[in-house]
Motif scaffolding. Sequence first.
Motif, PDB file in Angstrom:
ATOM      1  N   SER A  95       0.807  -1.297  -0.064  1.00 38.78           N
ATOM      2  CA  SER A  95      -0.103   0.037  -0.106  1.00 38.78           C
ATOM      3  C   SER A  95       1.070   1.100   0.037  1.00 38.78           C
ATOM      4  O   SER A  95       1.787   1.302   0.784  1.00 38.78           O
ATOM      5  N   TYR A 132       2.906  -5.091   3.565  1.00 41.93           N
ATOM      6  CA  TYR A 132       2.165  -6.088   4.420  1.00 41.93           C
ATOM      7  C   TYR A 132       2.389  -7.544   4.268  1.00 41.93           C
ATOM      8  O   TYR A 132       1.991  -7.952   3.204  1.00 41.93           O
ATOM      9  N   ARG A 164       5.714  -5.772   8.968  1.00 42.28           N
ATOM     10  CA  ARG A 164       5.510  -4.612   7.957  1.00 42.28           C
ATOM     11  C   ARG A 164       6.848  -4.097   7.603  1.00 42.28           C
ATOM     12  O   ARG A 164       7.797  -4.120   8.392  1.00 42.28           O
ATOM     13  N   TYR A 210      -4.436   3.542  -0.980  1.00 36.46           N
ATOM     14  CA  TYR A 210      -4.039   2.754   0.205  1.00 36.46           C
ATOM     15  C   TYR A 210      -4.697   1.562   0.432  1.00 36.46           C
ATOM     16  O   TYR A 210      -6.352   1.843  -0.019  1.00 36.46           O
ATOM     17  N   ALA A 257      -5.769  -1.883   3.036  1.00 34.49           N
ATOM     18  CA  ALA A 257      -5.633  -2.882   4.286  1.00 34.49           C
ATOM     19  C   ALA A 257      -6.643  -3.917   4.116  1.00 34.49           C
ATOM     20  O   ALA A 257      -7.673  -4.036   3.482  1.00 34.49           O
ATOM     21  N   PHE A 290      -9.951  -2.907  10.787  1.00 33.84           N
ATOM     22  CA  PHE A 290      -8.629  -2.990   9.990  1.00 33.84           C
ATOM     23  C   PHE A 290      -7.931  -1.316  10.314  1.00 33.84           C
ATOM     24  O   PHE A 290      -8.341  -0.788  11.433  1.00 33.84           O
ATOM     25  N   ARG A 291      -6.819  -1.529   9.937  1.00 35.05           N
ATOM     26  CA  ARG A 291      -5.899  -0.216  10.268  1.00 35.05           C
ATOM     27  C   ARG A 291      -4.833   0.309   9.012  1.00 35.05           C
ATOM     28  O   ARG A 291      -4.543  -1.011   8.599  1.00 35.05           O
ATOM     29  N   ILE A 292      -5.135   1.444   8.545  1.00 37.31           N
ATOM     30  CA  ILE A 292      -4.188   1.709   7.429  1.00 37.31           C
ATOM     31  C   ILE A 292      -3.301   2.584   8.024  1.00 37.31           C
ATOM     32  O   ILE A 292      -3.544   3.851   8.177  1.00 37.31           O
TER      33      ILE A 292
END
Length: 559
Positions: free
Chosen positions: A73, A108, A126, A176, A178, A186-188
């Motif tokens: 991403s 990721y 990551r 982006y 995730a 989720f977390r971007i």
Amino acid sequence: MRSYLIPLVGALVLWACARPIAPEGGPKDTTPPQVVATKSTRNGALFFRERAIFLTFDEWITLQEVNSQVFVSPPLAHRPEITLKGRTVIVRFHEDEVLRPNTTYTIYFGSAVRDLHEGNAAQDLRFVFSTGDHIDSAAVAGIVVDAFNGDPLENIAVMLYDNLADSAILVERPYYLARTDKSGQFRIPNVRPGVYRCLAIEDADQNLRWRADVERLGFLDSFLVVRPADTLVSAPVLRVSAPAPVGRLMMRRVNQYGAVRLGYGRLPEALDVQVEPPTLRWMASRDQDTLVVWYDNPDSLTWNLIVGADTVPVRPLLKSAFLKQHRLFFGDERLSPPPSRRPNQPAPPVALPPPRTVSVRAGRPVLIPLNAPITAIDTALVVLLADSVPWRNFSLTIDPSTPLALRLDLPWERGRRYTLTMLPGALTDLWGATHADTLTRLFAPPSEKQVGTLALAMEKLTPGGAYVLRLLNGNTLEEERFFIAESTQRREVFVDLAPVVYSVQLIEDINRNGRWDGGNYFARRQPERVFFKKLESLRPNWEMEFSLSPSSEAPRRRE
């Protein structure tokens, strides 16, 4: 010869000794593999220009499900090559890949990297780098749920687009990306300040674009803004729903006289059905996502069934052969097959099962399913007894929603036992056939001590709003009611219920079509909200009060 053999044997021994094998004995290894920073490409590097990334671990590892677990991403134009050499994972960029300037990238790895012996996955692995002079530090987080039942959804692609055009999700990769975990969260990370369109896409084919005809989608009503001072932006709940049925024909069965079965991916509520020639007798019914067109073609003509844009040719079949095997009977019972017989010996009659007893509820009709579409009822051949006494205050008709069921209406009285008898010839189906058997069904209204009453008090309704209220017994729909709220409060009472645990489901029926509808991205219409509540066990001979208060929040996961 001997001078070559000895070195070869020695090489084989050395190779065998160098192979990583699981140690025997000792405690089980539960520690996930860790990156050795001093032997790896620097994480968090600025002005990144490398064409390959090397990540060396502190133990022997394996790579699993790389294509589904590893993603970058913002997404790259070309999939990078990811290989394993010893304890090192190597990520090589495609020779044609051009990294965006002044952009923070995150690779990721999901659960792709695991230790060799126990399969422990590297945690939160990551790799972050920037092609500019800083690492973007803001993060966008949230949760994705099923729009109908509120269950969290795993492995849904949550995408941020800097291209705000509606069509971008069809033709472009997101900026982006995730994926949700088992709890739907989720977390971007490392998002730069800007304005984004935020969407949650099922992305079953993993092409990072939305296939509007098949993939589920959730979207926000407005753009998501990440400001320079933000460190964490919490996105509203993304409610994912399937696209509206498009009527795509997936299956056709035309090899049985009298019935054409057409299977759809999702069967639309409305379908334009026609036949050629138009003089052919036919009627239709639905069975989940299958449309069944019943027909009678005594002249053995070739004819066409036209459903929407699909034309299905139906070759002529012999009606006489069909009628030899056809037997009109109840649709929820099976006739026992005849016992085996000697050659040239006539088949014995099929034994009928004993009459079935059906529990009924006061004030509600009973539907009697049949195995063939009915066109006529001779009420002179229908007898209803109440405790062996003829009962004339009843109505038996073909159910208006399907030709495969009869509807029996009468004022049920507790303590009585009703017997419905349909003598031979009482029913006639589409093919002109009647039943040679006497069809009998028993009905037993329960006593007051055997059933309970459920009263539901609803609050915080929208006056003038339309609602669908569904009472569920497990996954079985017990009763469904449609109403227009006259005020913010309403009370509904359900009587003659079996003493079990029920759930209620309240649908905000925005378009007032009497059913739940998912979202429509291009029409900017969110899925209709659904509220669930699991009730306490209903007690026999009790009237129990329950409450339901829909809130302005998204429906939470049902209990």
